[in-house]
Design a protein around this motif. Sequence first.
Motif, PDB file in Angstrom:
ATOM      1  N   LYS A 172      24.157  -4.522   7.884  1.00  0.00           N
ATOM      2  CA  LYS A 172      24.406  -4.440   6.444  1.00  0.00           C
ATOM      3  C   LYS A 172      24.277  -3.000   5.953  1.00  0.00           C
ATOM      4  O   LYS A 172      23.869  -2.758   4.807  1.00  0.00           O
ATOM      5  N   GLU A 173      24.649  -2.069   6.820  1.00  0.00           N
ATOM      6  CA  GLU A 173      24.552  -0.659   6.456  1.00  0.00           C
ATOM      7  C   GLU A 173      25.427  -0.345   5.230  1.00  0.00           C
ATOM      8  O   GLU A 173      26.580  -0.759   5.166  1.00  0.00           O
ATOM      9  N   THR A 174      24.857   0.372   4.278  1.00  0.00           N
ATOM     10  CA  THR A 174      25.593   0.763   3.073  1.00  0.00           C
ATOM     11  C   THR A 174      26.534   1.923   3.401  1.00  0.00           C
ATOM     12  O   THR A 174      26.383   2.599   4.425  1.00  0.00           O
ATOM     13  N   ARG A 220      24.512   4.922   4.075  1.00  0.00           N
ATOM     14  CA  ARG A 220      23.897   4.931   5.405  1.00  0.00           C
ATOM     15  C   ARG A 220      24.920   5.318   6.476  1.00  0.00           C
ATOM     16  O   ARG A 220      24.599   6.066   7.414  1.00  0.00           O
ATOM     17  N   VAL A 221      26.140   4.827   6.355  1.00  0.00           N
ATOM     18  CA  VAL A 221      27.181   5.205   7.307  1.00  0.00           C
ATOM     19  C   VAL A 221      27.386   6.715   7.291  1.00  0.00           C
ATOM     20  O   VAL A 221      27.477   7.365   8.346  1.00  0.00           O
ATOM     21  N   ALA A 222      27.445   7.287   6.099  1.00  0.00           N
ATOM     22  CA  ALA A 222      27.629   8.730   5.978  1.00  0.00           C
ATOM     23  C   ALA A 222      26.443   9.481   6.581  1.00  0.00           C
ATOM     24  O   ALA A 222      26.618  10.521   7.239  1.00  0.00           O
ATOM     25  N   GLU A 223      25.231   8.972   6.376  1.00  0.00           N
ATOM     26  CA  GLU A 223      24.038   9.612   6.935  1.00  0.00           C
ATOM     27  C   GLU A 223      24.068   9.609   8.457  1.00  0.00           C
ATOM     28  O   GLU A 223      23.762  10.625   9.098  1.00  0.00           O
ATOM     29  N   VAL A 224      24.440   8.478   9.035  1.00  0.00           N
ATOM     30  CA  VAL A 224      24.490   8.361  10.498  1.00  0.00           C
ATOM     31  C   VAL A 224      25.534   9.317  11.069  1.00  0.00           C
ATOM     32  O   VAL A 224      25.298  10.014  12.064  1.00  0.00           O
ATOM     33  N   LYS A 225      26.671   9.364  10.444  1.00  0.00           N
ATOM     34  CA  LYS A 225      27.737  10.249  10.910  1.00  0.00           C
ATOM     35  C   LYS A 225      27.288  11.705  10.884  1.00  0.00           C
ATOM     36  O   LYS A 225      27.519  12.467  11.825  1.00  0.00           O
ATOM     37  N   ALA A 226      26.633  12.099   9.802  1.00  0.00           N
ATOM     38  CA  ALA A 226      26.183  13.483   9.668  1.00  0.00           C
ATOM     39  C   ALA A 226      25.043  13.815  10.630  1.00  0.00           C
ATOM     40  O   ALA A 226      25.000  14.915  11.201  1.00  0.00           O
ATOM     41  N   LEU A 238      28.667  11.975  15.756  1.00  0.00           N
ATOM     42  CA  LEU A 238      29.538  11.078  16.516  1.00  0.00           C
ATOM     43  C   LEU A 238      30.422  10.296  15.551  1.00  0.00           C
ATOM     44  O   LEU A 238      30.011   9.996  14.424  1.00  0.00           O
ATOM     45  N   PRO A 239      31.631   9.934  15.979  1.00  0.00           N
ATOM     46  CA  PRO A 239      32.444   9.050  15.145  1.00  0.00           C
ATOM     47  C   PRO A 239      31.706   7.729  14.915  1.00  0.00           C
ATOM     48  O   PRO A 239      31.016   7.233  15.807  1.00  0.00           O
ATOM     49  N   VAL A 240      31.867   7.180  13.727  1.00  0.00           N
ATOM     50  CA  VAL A 240      31.190   5.936  13.366  1.00  0.00           C
ATOM     51  C   VAL A 240      32.226   4.866  13.027  1.00  0.00           C
ATOM     52  O   VAL A 240      33.133   5.092  12.221  1.00  0.00           O
ATOM     53  N   MET A 241      32.063   3.702  13.662  1.00  0.00           N
ATOM     54  CA  MET A 241      32.874   2.527  13.344  1.00  0.00           C
ATOM     55  C   MET A 241      32.002   1.544  12.575  1.00  0.00           C
ATOM     56  O   MET A 241      30.917   1.186  13.035  1.00  0.00           O
ATOM     57  N   LYS A 242      32.450   1.124  11.408  1.00  0.00           N
ATOM     58  CA  LYS A 242      31.680   0.170  10.606  1.00  0.00           C
ATOM     59  C   LYS A 242      32.327  -1.204  10.668  1.00  0.00           C
ATOM     60  O   LYS A 242      33.521  -1.361  10.399  1.00  0.00           O
ATOM     61  N   ALA A 243      31.544  -2.198  11.044  1.00  0.00           N
ATOM     62  CA  ALA A 243      32.026  -3.576  11.083  1.00  0.00           C
ATOM     63  C   ALA A 243      31.959  -4.180   9.687  1.00  0.00           C
ATOM     64  O   ALA A 243      30.981  -3.994   8.956  1.00  0.00           O
TER      65      ALA A 243
END
Length: 215
Positions: A88-90, A93-99, A103-108
């Motif tokens: 349930k990443e917001t 949070r996706v932007a934080e992980v990417k930064a 690494l490229p991030v795939m969100k389900a």
Amino acid sequence: MAADIRVKVCGLSTPQDVDCVARAGAAYAGFVFFEKSPRNVSYETAATLAAAAPVGLCKVALTVNAGDAELDALTEAVPLDMLQLHGKETPQRVAEVKARYGLPVMKAIGVADAADLAQIDIYSDVADQLLIDAKPPKGADLPGGNGLAFDWRLLAGRKYWRKPWMLAGGLTPDNVAEAIRMTGARQVDVSSGVESAPGVKDADLIRAFVEHTTG
């Protein structure tokens, strides 16, 4: 059907799995890091599997609502090409992980009805790719890998989102060609649909699945 459909096989747990996926012509190899899943692997096992992957096979780590400490340990232990966030990443949070990890991030994104499609545009602003999956049943232990499909007609004519996307949820060698035809997907993800038992990949089913995306 075009021959350039990219296939991701998720939930690999043995060197034989990785070898089979590579030989079959898949583009992505997925490793699951979620303790409730029958496909969960340790960092040590995943590091061995990733090291055995040939050049060009994209190594994807599936995580669920993982914190920084968990992702720090994962990325330090396992050579990866992409992070898949399946909880349930917001968008933040996706932007934080990417930064943080570079690494490229795939969100389900779980889909059950047309209202869920709005999330695709929202996450397109921050994720590198999107995985459009069936929304898990209420109370389910697993956010994906449940062998459930959603109504593919919801995606008909919608293939031109701003970011690359991948179709998941209940795909098998028997239905993947129809799913591609109905949705226009250029990428597909499979896990339980190529297993002989939960967490046990079947080489014949993997080969058949990839073959049926190009037939």
